[in-house]
Write a protein that holds these residues in place. Structure first.
Motif, PDB file in Angstrom:
ATOM      1  N   ARG A 374       0.970  -1.100   0.013  1.00 34.02           N
ATOM      2  CA  ARG A 374      -0.081   0.031  -0.130  1.00 34.02           C
ATOM      3  C   ARG A 374       0.796   1.278  -0.122  1.00 34.02           C
ATOM      4  O   ARG A 374       1.831   1.336   0.814  1.00 34.02           O
ATOM      5  CB  ARG A 374      -0.841  -0.092   1.193  1.00 34.02           C
ATOM      6  CG  ARG A 374      -1.833  -1.137   1.303  1.00 34.02           C
ATOM      7  CD  ARG A 374      -3.036  -0.944   2.314  1.00 34.02           C
ATOM      8  NE  ARG A 374      -2.244  -1.082   3.763  1.00 34.02           N
ATOM      9  CZ  ARG A 374      -3.142  -1.307   4.732  1.00 34.02           C
ATOM     10  NH1 ARG A 374      -4.268  -1.900   4.863  1.00 34.02           N
ATOM     11  NH2 ARG A 374      -2.489  -1.278   5.823  1.00 34.02           N
ATOM     12  N   LEU A 375       0.504   2.053  -0.815  1.00 31.77           N
ATOM     13  CA  LEU A 375       1.394   3.410  -0.954  1.00 31.77           C
ATOM     14  C   LEU A 375       0.453   4.504  -0.506  1.00 31.77           C
ATOM     15  O   LEU A 375      -0.661   4.825  -1.217  1.00 31.77           O
ATOM     16  CB  LEU A 375       2.027   3.636  -2.373  1.00 31.77           C
ATOM     17  CG  LEU A 375       2.827   4.702  -2.582  1.00 31.77           C
ATOM     18  CD1 LEU A 375       3.910   4.218  -3.549  1.00 31.77           C
ATOM     19  CD2 LEU A 375       2.153   5.940  -2.901  1.00 31.77           C
ATOM     20  N   GLY A 394     -12.992   3.010  -3.777  1.00 30.46           N
ATOM     21  CA  GLY A 394     -12.133   3.596  -4.904  1.00 30.46           C
ATOM     22  C   GLY A 394     -12.444   3.293  -6.220  1.00 30.46           C
ATOM     23  O   GLY A 394     -13.539   2.631  -6.710  1.00 30.46           O
ATOM     24  N   ARG A 395     -11.395   3.034  -6.957  1.00 30.48           N
ATOM     25  CA  ARG A 395     -11.463   2.584  -8.277  1.00 30.48           C
ATOM     26  C   ARG A 395     -10.082   2.030  -8.766  1.00 30.48           C
ATOM     27  O   ARG A 395      -9.094   2.347  -8.253  1.00 30.48           O
ATOM     28  CB  ARG A 395     -11.883   3.888  -9.508  1.00 30.48           C
ATOM     29  CG  ARG A 395     -10.762   4.715  -9.448  1.00 30.48           C
ATOM     30  CD  ARG A 395     -11.101   5.991 -10.637  1.00 30.48           C
ATOM     31  NE  ARG A 395     -11.291   5.322 -11.884  1.00 30.48           N
ATOM     32  CZ  ARG A 395      -9.853   5.369 -12.491  1.00 30.48           C
ATOM     33  NH1 ARG A 395      -9.088   5.755 -12.368  1.00 30.48           N
ATOM     34  NH2 ARG A 395     -10.008   4.843 -13.622  1.00 30.48           N
ATOM     35  N   GLN A 410      -5.217  -0.297  -7.048  1.00 27.13           N
ATOM     36  CA  GLN A 410      -6.503   0.193  -6.739  1.00 27.13           C
ATOM     37  C   GLN A 410      -6.420   1.737  -5.920  1.00 27.13           C
ATOM     38  O   GLN A 410      -5.464   1.697  -4.772  1.00 27.13           O
ATOM     39  CB  GLN A 410      -7.122  -0.857  -5.592  1.00 27.13           C
ATOM     40  CG  GLN A 410      -8.494  -0.390  -5.050  1.00 27.13           C
ATOM     41  CD  GLN A 410      -9.579  -0.692  -6.314  1.00 27.13           C
ATOM     42  OE1 GLN A 410      -9.250  -1.522  -7.108  1.00 27.13           O
ATOM     43  NE2 GLN A 410     -10.687  -0.078  -5.978  1.00 27.13           N
ATOM     44  N   PHE A 411      -6.980   2.594  -6.436  1.00 24.59           N
ATOM     45  CA  PHE A 411      -6.910   3.798  -5.971  1.00 24.59           C
ATOM     46  C   PHE A 411      -8.118   3.950  -4.943  1.00 24.59           C
ATOM     47  O   PHE A 411      -9.147   3.821  -5.380  1.00 24.59           O
ATOM     48  CB  PHE A 411      -7.032   4.946  -7.073  1.00 24.59           C
ATOM     49  CG  PHE A 411      -7.064   6.382  -6.334  1.00 24.59           C
ATOM     50  CD1 PHE A 411      -6.061   6.974  -5.208  1.00 24.59           C
ATOM     51  CD2 PHE A 411      -8.093   7.148  -6.989  1.00 24.59           C
ATOM     52  CE1 PHE A 411      -6.471   7.999  -4.781  1.00 24.59           C
ATOM     53  CE2 PHE A 411      -8.308   8.244  -6.349  1.00 24.59           C
ATOM     54  CZ  PHE A 411      -7.245   9.009  -5.493  1.00 24.59           C
ATOM     55  N   ARG A 412      -7.748   4.051  -3.714  1.00 25.15           N
ATOM     56  CA  ARG A 412      -8.982   4.175  -2.579  1.00 25.15           C
ATOM     57  C   ARG A 412      -8.587   5.200  -1.349  1.00 25.15           C
ATOM     58  O   ARG A 412      -7.631   5.591  -1.505  1.00 25.15           O
ATOM     59  CB  ARG A 412      -9.243   2.779  -1.973  1.00 25.15           C
ATOM     60  CG  ARG A 412      -8.017   2.209  -1.441  1.00 25.15           C
ATOM     61  CD  ARG A 412      -8.429   0.662  -1.086  1.00 25.15           C
ATOM     62  NE  ARG A 412      -9.803   1.126  -0.080  1.00 25.15           N
ATOM     63  CZ  ARG A 412     -10.666   0.097   0.673  1.00 25.15           C
ATOM     64  NH1 ARG A 412      -9.987  -1.122   0.457  1.00 25.15           N
ATOM     65  NH2 ARG A 412     -11.405   0.542   1.367  1.00 25.15           N
ATOM     66  N   TYR A 422      -5.802   8.681   1.548  1.00 29.47           N
ATOM     67  CA  TYR A 422      -5.726   7.894   0.052  1.00 29.47           C
ATOM     68  C   TYR A 422      -4.574   7.181  -0.040  1.00 29.47           C
ATOM     69  O   TYR A 422      -3.352   7.337   0.444  1.00 29.47           O
ATOM     70  CB  TYR A 422      -5.686   9.112  -0.790  1.00 29.47           C
ATOM     71  CG  TYR A 422      -6.614   9.957  -1.026  1.00 29.47           C
ATOM     72  CD1 TYR A 422      -7.920   9.578  -1.994  1.00 29.47           C
ATOM     73  CD2 TYR A 422      -6.868  11.026  -0.214  1.00 29.47           C
ATOM     74  CE1 TYR A 422      -9.106  10.470  -1.903  1.00 29.47           C
ATOM     75  CE2 TYR A 422      -8.102  11.746  -0.518  1.00 29.47           C
ATOM     76  CZ  TYR A 422      -9.088  11.363  -1.232  1.00 29.47           C
ATOM     77  OH  TYR A 422     -10.348  12.202  -1.433  1.00 29.47           O
ATOM     78  N   VAL A 423      -4.924   5.848  -0.489  1.00 22.96           N
ATOM     79  CA  VAL A 423      -3.859   4.921  -0.689  1.00 22.96           C
ATOM     80  C   VAL A 423      -3.815   4.183  -2.152  1.00 22.96           C
ATOM     81  O   VAL A 423      -4.991   4.352  -2.819  1.00 22.96           O
ATOM     82  CB  VAL A 423      -3.885   3.650   0.301  1.00 22.96           C
ATOM     83  CG1 VAL A 423      -3.440   4.305   1.757  1.00 22.96           C
ATOM     84  CG2 VAL A 423      -5.103   2.983   0.236  1.00 22.96           C
ATOM     85  N   LEU A 424      -2.835   3.826  -2.624  1.00 24.85           N
ATOM     86  CA  LEU A 424      -2.845   2.944  -3.892  1.00 24.85           C
ATOM     87  C   LEU A 424      -2.402   1.377  -3.077  1.00 24.85           C
ATOM     88  O   LEU A 424      -1.417   1.244  -2.343  1.00 24.85           O
ATOM     89  CB  LEU A 424      -1.631   3.381  -4.779  1.00 24.85           C
ATOM     90  CG  LEU A 424      -2.115   4.766  -5.634  1.00 24.85           C
ATOM     91  CD1 LEU A 424      -0.541   4.830  -6.528  1.00 24.85           C
ATOM     92  CD2 LEU A 424      -3.372   4.187  -6.509  1.00 24.85           C
TER      93      LEU A 424
END
Length: 450
Positions: A374-375, A394-395, A410-412, A422-424
DNA sequence: CCCTTGCATGGGG
DNA sequence: TCCCCATGCAAGG
């Protein structure tokens, strides 16, 4: 800070303890006023115009005086006032500046402007060779959007990566041209994410579902869930195409994101063909600002902003850039300001007609580069440059390299204290592929194409 | 146990 | 004081 206040000789290559009172020598003028304080040796070298010959021999930016042929260093603060840029191109040393009767040396400067394209490519390749401190030692992944696409492109130190730039026309000039054509609207499309192979590690990104609509109050603090805005609404198009990239720069591992603005851009007066006009989230003024930032470089007072590398003619210097205007009102902290160099931008833009606008960078944390995959995205960056999301889920984004290998992000966000985090998710494959590590000088950048 | 997921916590700007 | 965000941590699989 006045010169006498320095604790050490301000020549970075020297760093000797501060000269005693009365022993210091005056160096180059400081932006903040006063002058750099130098030890006797460095000060003398500066006064005699041999400072760079002594300390910057291995630095980039050496050119020849167009009049006397003297070798001039044109890439540092110490040499900033020791030469002049000629209207016709080329440089003039201090001695020749005092001697208006000097005649330019033929074949020194102008021919570069008339090189055939292939030579122009070589010129850019050459410039890399001349910049030992700047090469991109490892590939980086960039998400790039052009022609309604969002793509992740890799950048590396491929020596001839910069192609098809118009002869004698820098990317700055391209930006200038584009901006002169008027402000452009930036919109989120249903992007096809693609990655161009520009080096050893090419990547592409492709969202799998329709982008969610932007919301005019996307930064609302109580906006963790917004049932009125979802991906099924008609507002699906109206955000800036953007991209992001992972990569490694010369100063360490790097994660970058870029977005690109297609060319030619839509007229600011042209309404969007569907959905709500972007003006609700990003005014034409903001679009203009977005572009203008690239040209005029509003004054910077933040860290590392010694001077404007483009304005001052040193596009290879890694100086924080004020980011392009996002749709949110959140001010981006200077720590997230992109530091990508203009030459790297040229490399990234490759053979496209697009101009890349850096948006932000982020240093990778341990948890970003860890095994959780997770970023964490800076909130302001996510809300300014990423597609708006209304649900924590997210999407998805699908990332694909030039060889067809796909990565899924996953951008959420997570609700967090009446705010969002917010994380990727799912970045591990990319992190590992690019050999990013915790503690690296990692950056996250969003770059827009104009 | 290990891994994933979702949220909580708290340092620091 | 606010709030961002790096990281901890518990629940569930």
């Amino acid at each position: 800070m006045g010169a006498a206040a320095a604790a050490r000789c301000m020549n970075a290559a020297c760093g000797a303890p501060a000269p005693g009172a009365g022993d210091w020598r005056k160096g180059w003028p400081l932006r903040s006023g006063g002058f750099a304080v130098l030890c006797d040796k460095c000060g003398l070298a500066f006064e005699q115009f041999v400072f760079c010959d002594i300390f910057h021999q291995k630095e980039s930016g050496w050119r020849d005086c167009s009049f006397c042929g003297k070798r001039l260093h044109c890439g540092c603060v110490a040499s900033k006032n020791s030469f002049d840029l000629l209207d016709s191109g080329g440089v003039q040393c201090a001695n020749c500046m005092k001697n208006p009767g000097a005649h330019p040396v033929s074949c020194q400067v102008a021919p570069k402007l008339f090189l055939p394209p292939q030579n122009n490519q070589r010129l850019f390749g050459k410039s890399d060779e001349l910049l030992p401190g700047r090469p991109l030692e490892s590939p980086s992944l960039m998400i790039d959007s052009r022609n309604d696409d969002i793509a992740i492109i890799a950048k590396s130190n491929h020596p001839f990566m910069v192609k098809n730039l118009e002869i004698g026309q820098s990317s700055n000039n391209l930006r200038q041209k584009e901006i002169e054509n008027g402000a452009r609207q930036i919109k989120w499309e249903q992007p096809t994410l693609s990655i161009g192979d520009m080096g050893r590690m090419p990547f592409l990104i492709r969202p799998q579902s329709a982008l969610e609509s932007p919301r005019s109050q996307c930064t609302r603090r109580d906006d963790n869930r917004d049932p009125t805005a979802d991906s099924t609404t008609s507002e699906s198009i109206s955000e800036a195409g953007l991209s992001m990239s992972l990569g490694i720069a010369n100063n360490g591992n790097k994660m970058e994101a870029t977005s690109t603005m297609e060319r030619p851009m839509v007229s600011p007066t042209t309404p969007f063909s569907e959905g709500r006009e972007l003006a609700t989230t990003l005014s034409p003024f903001q679009h203009a600002q977005r572009a203008r930032h690239f040209l005029t470089r509003p004054s910077r007072v933040a860290e590392g902003a010694a001077f404007d590398p483009m304005r001052d003619g040193f596009p290879h210097l890694r100086v924080a850039r004020p980011p392009a205007e996002g749709r949110g009102r959140n001010q981006l902290l200077p720590r997230y300001w992109p530091r990508i160099t203009d030459q790297e931008l040229q490399q990234i833009s490759g053979d496209s007609n697009s101009t890349i606008v850096p948006l932000f960078e982020k240093v990778l944390s341990a948890s970003d580069a860890g095994r959780i995959g997770r970023l964490v995205l800076p909130k302001a960056c996510a809300e300014a440059y990423f597609p708006p999301i209304s649900q924590p889920e997210g999407r998805p984004l699908t990332i694909q390299d030039a060889k067809g290998k796909e990565w899924h992000f996953q951008f959420r966000f997570w609700p967090n204290n009446n705010s969002r985090m917010y994380v990727l998710e799912g970045v591990t494959p990319c992190i590992q592929s690019l050999q990013l590590q915790a503690g690296d000088t990692g950056d996250l950048q969003l770059i827009s194409y104009i």
